[in-house]
Design a protein around this motif. Structure first.
Motif, short mmCIF file in Angstrom:
data_model
loop_
_atom_site.label_atom_id
_atom_site.label_comp_id
_atom_site.label_asym_id
_atom_site.label_seq_id
_atom_site.Cartn_x
_atom_site.Cartn_y
_atom_site.Cartn_z
N THR B 227 58.19 -24.40 -29.93
CA THR B 227 58.86 -25.23 -28.94
C THR B 227 58.38 -24.84 -27.55
OG1 THR B 227 60.81 -25.46 -30.32
CG2 THR B 227 61.08 -25.91 -27.97
N ALA B 228 58.13 -25.88 -26.74
CA ALA B 228 57.78 -25.63 -25.33
C ALA B 228 58.90 -26.21 -24.48
CB ALA B 228 56.47 -26.31 -25.01
N PHE B 229 59.34 -25.44 -23.51
CA PHE B 229 60.40 -25.92 -22.64
C PHE B 229 59.81 -26.20 -21.26
CE2 PHE B 229 63.70 -24.58 -19.47
CZ PHE B 229 64.39 -25.77 -19.49
N LEU B 230 59.98 -27.44 -20.84
CA LEU B 230 59.46 -27.82 -19.53
C LEU B 230 60.60 -28.05 -18.57
CD1 LEU B 230 57.19 -29.07 -21.63
CD2 LEU B 230 56.34 -30.05 -19.50
N HIS B 231 60.33 -27.75 -17.30
CA HIS B 231 61.34 -28.00 -16.28
C HIS B 231 60.64 -28.33 -14.98
CE1 HIS B 231 64.61 -26.73 -13.36
NE2 HIS B 231 65.07 -27.78 -14.02
N LEU B 232 60.95 -29.49 -14.40
CA LEU B 232 60.35 -29.94 -13.14
C LEU B 232 58.83 -29.84 -13.16
CD1 LEU B 232 62.83 -28.43 -10.52
CD2 LEU B 232 62.70 -30.79 -11.39
N GLY B 233 58.25 -30.21 -14.28
CA GLY B 233 56.79 -30.26 -14.34
C GLY B 233 56.14 -28.93 -14.64
N LYS B 234 56.95 -27.91 -14.82
CA LYS B 234 56.35 -26.60 -15.15
C LYS B 234 56.72 -26.21 -16.57
CE LYS B 234 56.33 -24.80 -10.46
NZ LYS B 234 57.32 -25.62 -9.69
N LEU B 235 55.78 -25.54 -17.25
CA LEU B 235 56.06 -25.02 -18.57
C LEU B 235 56.76 -23.68 -18.39
CD1 LEU B 235 55.66 -25.34 -21.63
CD2 LEU B 235 53.55 -24.05 -21.40
N ILE B 236 58.05 -23.68 -18.74
CA ILE B 236 58.83 -22.47 -18.48
C ILE B 236 58.62 -21.46 -19.59
CG2 ILE B 236 61.16 -21.58 -18.06
CD1 ILE B 236 60.11 -23.50 -15.91
N GLU B 237 58.67 -21.98 -20.83
CA GLU B 237 58.57 -21.04 -21.94
C GLU B 237 57.98 -21.74 -23.15
OE1 GLU B 237 62.13 -18.89 -22.54
OE2 GLU B 237 61.37 -17.79 -24.29
N PHE B 238 57.14 -21.05 -23.89
CA PHE B 238 56.53 -21.61 -25.10
C PHE B 238 56.55 -20.52 -26.16
CE2 PHE B 238 52.40 -22.86 -27.33
CZ PHE B 238 53.07 -23.72 -28.18
N ALA B 239 57.26 -20.78 -27.25
CA ALA B 239 57.41 -19.73 -28.26
C ALA B 239 57.70 -20.35 -29.60
CB ALA B 239 58.58 -18.83 -27.86
N PRO B 240 57.60 -19.57 -30.70
CA PRO B 240 58.08 -20.09 -31.97
C PRO B 240 59.52 -20.54 -31.82
CG PRO B 240 56.89 -18.07 -32.31
CD PRO B 240 57.00 -18.24 -30.83
N THR B 241 59.85 -21.63 -32.47
CA THR B 241 61.15 -22.28 -32.22
C THR B 241 62.33 -21.33 -32.39
OG1 THR B 241 60.20 -24.35 -32.96
CG2 THR B 241 62.59 -24.21 -32.96
N GLU B 242 62.30 -20.58 -33.49
CA GLU B 242 63.42 -19.70 -33.77
C GLU B 242 63.63 -18.71 -32.64
OE1 GLU B 242 63.27 -18.57 -38.05
OE2 GLU B 242 64.44 -16.87 -37.27
N GLU B 243 62.50 -18.16 -32.21
CA GLU B 243 62.54 -17.16 -31.16
C GLU B 243 63.10 -17.75 -29.87
OE1 GLU B 243 58.81 -15.02 -31.11
OE2 GLU B 243 59.11 -14.65 -28.96
N LEU B 244 62.58 -18.95 -29.52
CA LEU B 244 62.99 -19.56 -28.26
C LEU B 244 64.47 -19.89 -28.26
CD1 LEU B 244 61.06 -21.72 -25.96
CD2 LEU B 244 63.21 -22.72 -26.71
N PHE B 245 64.97 -20.31 -29.40
CA PHE B 245 66.37 -20.71 -29.42
C PHE B 245 67.32 -19.53 -29.57
CE2 PHE B 245 64.65 -24.90 -29.88
CZ PHE B 245 65.60 -25.71 -29.29
N THR B 246 66.87 -18.50 -30.31
CA THR B 246 67.78 -17.37 -30.51
C THR B 246 67.66 -16.35 -29.39
OG1 THR B 246 66.11 -16.34 -31.90
CG2 THR B 246 67.87 -17.56 -33.02
N ASN B 247 66.46 -16.25 -28.86
CA ASN B 247 66.25 -15.16 -27.93
C ASN B 247 65.35 -15.59 -26.79
OD1 ASN B 247 66.22 -12.68 -26.83
ND2 ASN B 247 64.81 -11.76 -28.32
N PRO B 248 65.82 -16.54 -25.95
CA PRO B 248 64.95 -17.05 -24.88
C PRO B 248 64.62 -15.95 -23.87
CG PRO B 248 67.19 -17.85 -24.60
CD PRO B 248 67.18 -17.10 -25.90
N ARG B 249 63.37 -15.98 -23.45
CA ARG B 249 62.95 -14.93 -22.53
C ARG B 249 63.32 -15.27 -21.09
NH1 ARG B 249 56.92 -13.86 -24.16
NH2 ARG B 249 57.59 -14.34 -26.27
N GLU B 250 63.30 -16.59 -20.79
CA GLU B 250 63.52 -17.00 -19.40
C GLU B 250 64.97 -17.36 -19.17
OE1 GLU B 250 61.02 -17.03 -17.07
OE2 GLU B 250 59.63 -16.27 -18.61
#
Ligand code: ADP
Ligand code: MG
Lengths: 662, 262
Positions: B227-250
């Motif tokens: 999963t890649a999370f975008l915000h205001l045109g910037k890529l904030i975070e890109f990680a395996p889905t499980e990781e991004l949803f359970t343990n977001p870095r940003e």
């Protein structure tokens, strides 16, 4: 819409009645009282409803007007059938129909003889053409010399006529004329077929031309003689053809004589019958008036008048006996005629003359037996013909819708046959649509899909502006410009492969079709463009995303998706073309006859008349209520029906396949 | 700022976006995006509305070319190692390689068969048996074959919404693309149709590399591997889905996932 408005008005009345009867002893529930008391009403209707009725009634006006138009057209036109029935009845009873049985096929004789005459002319040409050209050229040259020296010649003539004569002056003038003539004769261009000696002789003789001498110059006399000899020679060489032609032409004469006598009799009878009919109608009117009149004195006088006006009825039976009594004689003449022409056909030389002449002769030879058969068949039907057989209403309907002749103001008999006008209209409309469809659809595709914004801003208003050109102006252009252009083109040698070229008439169906196409383009272009515009953006996205090129997207997705709109645009264009009047009236040539389709595609260069044109042209000149007037209204009704049908089809097509609205 | 979770993967990334800036005329829509899309995996793009998810997706098959004045102003996009903005890239071939499914189903007003065959036809395929075979294969993939095999010549617009969207998927995979782009493919569908398409997505991942835009975070969890999370045109975070949803870095990701900003 109309009925809705009517319904609303009624329910409005009911509503107001209910309101007026509001204060009743039984108290209405509190809430409804409160609600009602708050409403402001005008004439018992609240403003919301009033606005609704206002708009509704405006919309119904359009429909009411449409219905009125239909009713009016029908009222004027529907009487046509009984009127025409009466006329055809008279046509039969007076014996005109009887004569036409023979007269109609006999008219083929003229066409055939004119073909033969042309063939004879063409055959003689092959021998005598040069002699004739030399003669004609010499006469022309003489004329030119005379024209150029016209002034001194005229002065001399006046001087010669003057009394007493003034010899000095005459001499001076004579010298002047000689100088002028010599100069003119020198300046002429002599065609190559004159030898040098002949040219010299001509110059000499032309220089010596004076007003007193009326004899032709000797060389001209020689040339005339030369032609006469050649012509005689040619006539002997083609003697068979010449005599056959003469025989054929004369063959019809005895038959025509008998027929003419019968026709005169029939016409006389018809006139009497018509007169009697008019009087009879008048008398009926008087009697009717008398029947409804209450004042006994008036009534008596009306009845008296009616009784006095009783005219002597034409004894149709007696008159017709005079005609049918000669059936045997007529049939005998037909038989004689048939025999003579068959003989003429038999002696027509097989390969007479040359080229075109041979073709014509061969054609005529084939057609003569057919013509003879036709005449004999017609003659046989004379026996079955009954003067008192009633004309059924179906016959009348058939005579209108399938009649091939539209003849009016005829001294013989008027016919109101619809087919020539319909074919004219249809052929012209077909030409127009065939031209306008590719032009407008391609233009619409280009404008909608390929043009830049600036091009769009140019193309759209320009095409839409065409609509603003008054059709009479286009008619002008058709007469003065397009006709000449087509004619000029048709005479170019490298265009002779086009069927129908070179054309005879500048005003013809093709010319009218071109102009109507021009008029139909704006409608068809705008509607097609709308149709393409309405194709959802999503289809284009999908096609692009699959890697289609622009052209592929346009022709595989956009055009197919917009096709129903494009078809309905074409149909609406057709509606416009069929209904257009001014251009066809001015440009189509207005010949009331079924175009000769045996000419192949070249038929489009023939003149024709149209449904709209005939109404515009004739309605102003006929007397109200006459059969001709009613016939024109019938044409109007049919035209109206065609327009309705075309519009209905356009809507049906547009609705049939509306994917993006599903 | 973005993690690179695919660094250790063996097959090379099918799509690689490098330091890309993207502008619509004067307004910049994407800022310095770097992203690797893994072979035969489902990658989801999430983020608030207007953050540039669709724009990023459309960069991959150059659909943005159709917007005048829209261009990549910095960086590059590689598909199978090839820079798609190179002069020798044929746009029609690129789009054959990179298929796309849109938010709103958009079958052509043609028969079901013609819809699926369209992609092959425009790329010059005329052989009837090849077309037949491709239509059957694609419809089977899209789980439509059993439902529709008896009425292949019926108009596609007569299908239900869910069927139409699956037909669009079949149409997109008929040309056997390497990458399948999906822009919120379920947002206009009812829950049952949505479920069917989500199931399909797992199947598709066996054959294709899928990039999907979704505004529905649950959907991203259900269907995607990355999963890649975008915000205001910037890529904030890109990680395996499980990781991004359970343990977001940003912090921003966390806030978005918790729904604490709009
Ligand atoms: N065709 C376009 N022209 C100009 N600006 C656009 C166009 N399409 C999108 N944008 C802008 O780019 C930004 C990102 O849009 P988009 O990619 O559609 O967002 P998302 O799909 O995440 O909702 C938005 O601010 C939007 O206004
Ligand atoms: Mg979007």
């Amino acid at each position: 819409m109309f009925s809705t408005a009517g319904f609303c008005l009624i329910s409005g009345e009911q509503a107001s009645r209910r309101m007026n009867s509001l204060p009743t002893p039984s108290r209405p529930p509190l809430r409804s009282v409160l609600l009602r008391s708050r409403k402001r009403t005008i004439l018992g209707l609240d403003p919301q409803k009033l606005i609704k009725y206002f708009f509704g009634s405006n919309a119904s006006v359009a429909i009411i007007v449409l219905v009125l138009i239909m009713v009016f057209l029908l009222r004027e036109g529907i009487d046509f059938l009984p009127t025409y029935q009466r006329e055809l009845q008279t046509y039969r009873r007076a014996g005109l129909e009887f004569c036409d049985i023979i007269d109609k096929p006999l008219q083929r004789n003229q066409a055939l003889s004119s073909s033969l005459r042309q063939a004879v002319g063409a055959s003689l040409e092959t021998l005598s053409k040069q002699a004739r050209d030399r003669r004609d050229a010499a006469f022309l040259l003489k004329r030119q010399v005379e024209d150029k020296s016209a002034r001194p010649r005229e002065s001399l003539r006046q001087a010669l006529e003057k009394t007493p004569p003034a010899p000095d002056q005459i001499e001076v003038l004579r010298a002047e004329l000689a100088v002028a003539s010599t100069a003119a004769a020198k300046a002429l261009k002599y065609p190559a077929f004159f030898s040098a000696a002949e040219v010299e002789q001509m110059q000499r003789e032309f220089s010596a031309l004076t007003p007193e001498v009326t004899d032709l110059p000797p060389l001209l006399l020689i040339l005339v003689e030369e032609f006469t000899v050649k012509d005689r020679e040619a006539r002997t060489q083609f003697a068979e053809l010449v005599t056959a032609q003469e025989e054929f032409e004369e063959a019809a004469e005895p038959l025509q004589e008998v027929l003419d006598e019968l026709k005169a009799k029939a016409l006389e009878t018809k006139e009497k019958a018509v007169e009697f009919e008019v009087l009879e109608i008048n008398r009926q009117r008087l009697l009717e008036a008398a029947a409804t009149e209450t004042d006994p004195k008036e009534k008596a006088s009306l009845t008296k008048e009616a009784e006095e006006s009783v005219s002597e009825a034409v004894n149709l039976e007696e008159s017709i006996k005079e005609i049918t009594g000669r059936t045997a004689e007529l049939r005998e003449q037909v038989e004689k005629y048939a025999v003579v022409i068959e003989k003429a056909a038999a002696v027509l030389p097989k390969d007479a003359g040359t080229g075109a002449a041979r073709k014509m002769v061969n054609e005529v030879r084939e057609k003569i037996p057919e013509h003879a058969r036709e005449m004999r068949a017609a003659s046989a039907t004379l026996e079955d013909w009954r003067w008192d057989k009633p004309v059924s209403i179906f016959r009348v309907i058939g005579a209108f819708f399938f009649g091939t002749q539209w003849i009016t103001n005829s001294s013989w008999q008027d016919f109101y046959g619809f087919v020539p006008l319909l074919t004219g209209s249809l052929v012209i409309a077909a030409i127009a649509i065939l031209i306008a469809t590719p032009v407008s659809v391609v233009a619409a595709i280009y404008t909608n899909q390929f043009a830049s914004e600036r091009e769009k801003e140019l193309i759209k208003p320009v095409i839409e502006f065409i609509q603003a050109i008054p059709s009479v102006v286009l008619g002008f252009i058709g007469i003065s410009l397009v006709g000449d252009l087509i004619k000029d083109f048709s005479e170019w040698s490298w265009l002779q492969w086009v069927p129908g070229f070179p054309i005879q008439e500048r005003l013809n169906m093709f010319n009218a079709g071109c102009l109507l196409a021009f008029m139909a383009v704006p409608t068809m272009f705008s509607l097609s463009e709308d149709a393409l515009n309405n194709v959802p953006r999503a289809y284009i996205d999908a096609s692009d995303a699959l890697g289609a090129t622009k052209l592929q997207t346009v022709f595989r997705v956009i055009v197919p998706a917009g096709i129903s709109g494009i078809l309905s645009a074409i149909l609406l264009g057709l509606g416009r073309v069929v209904g257009e009047t001014m251009v066809v009236l001015l440009v189509a040539g207005n010949r009331i006859a079924i175009p000769d389709f045996s000419a192949g595609p070249g038929v489009i260069f023939q003149p024709a008349h149209t449904l709209t044109g005939i109404i515009a042209q004739e309605l102003g000149e006929v007397s109200r209520g006459s059969s001709h007037w009613q016939a024109l209204f019938m044409v109007g009704i049919v035209l109206f029906a065609i327009s309705l049908l075309v519009n209905w089809c356009a809507r049906a097509v547009a609705r049939r396949f509306e994917p993006h609205k599903a | 700022m973005s993690a690179d979770p695919t660094a250790q993967s063996t097959p090379p990334p099918v799509v690689q976006v490098r330091d890309m800036d993207f502008c619509y005329g004067a307004s910049q829509a994407l800022f310095d995006i770097s992203l690797k899309v893994k072979y035969h995996r489902v990658t989801a793009l999430i983020g608030p509305s207007g953050c540039g998810k669709s724009t990023l997706l459309r960069c991959i098959n150059r659909m943005n070319d159709r917007v005048p004045s829209a261009r990549v102003t910095k960086g590059e996009v590689l598909v199978k190692g090839k820079n798609i903005h190179d002069a020798d890239v044929d746009l029609t071939q690129l789009r054959k390689q990179v298929g796309m499914v849109f938010q709103k189903s958009n079958p052509f007003p043609k028969s079901i068969y013609e819809n699926v065959a369209y992609g092959l036809r425009i790329h010059g395929e005329k052989n009837k048996s090849v077309l037949d075979e491709a239509v059957e294969r694609s419809l089977t993939h899209a789980a439509l074959w059993e439902e529709l095999k008896d009425r292949l010549h019926a108009n596609a617009l007569a299908l239900s919404g869910g069927q139409q969207q699956r037909l669009c998927i079949a149409r997109a995979i008929a040309t056997v693309p390497d990458v399948l782009l999906m822009d919120e493919p379920c947002s206009a569908l009812d829950p049952i149709s949505t479920l069917k398409i989500e199931e399909l997505m797992h199947q598709l991942a066996h054959e294709f590399t899928v990039v999907i835009v979704t505004h529905n975070m649950q959907q991203a969890v259900r269907v995607s591997d990355y999963t890649a999370f975008l915000h205001l045109g910037k890529l904030i975070e890109f990680a395996p889905t499980e990781e991004l949803f359970t343990n977001p870095r940003e912090k921003l990701t966390e806030a978005y996932l918790r729904g604490t900003f709009s």
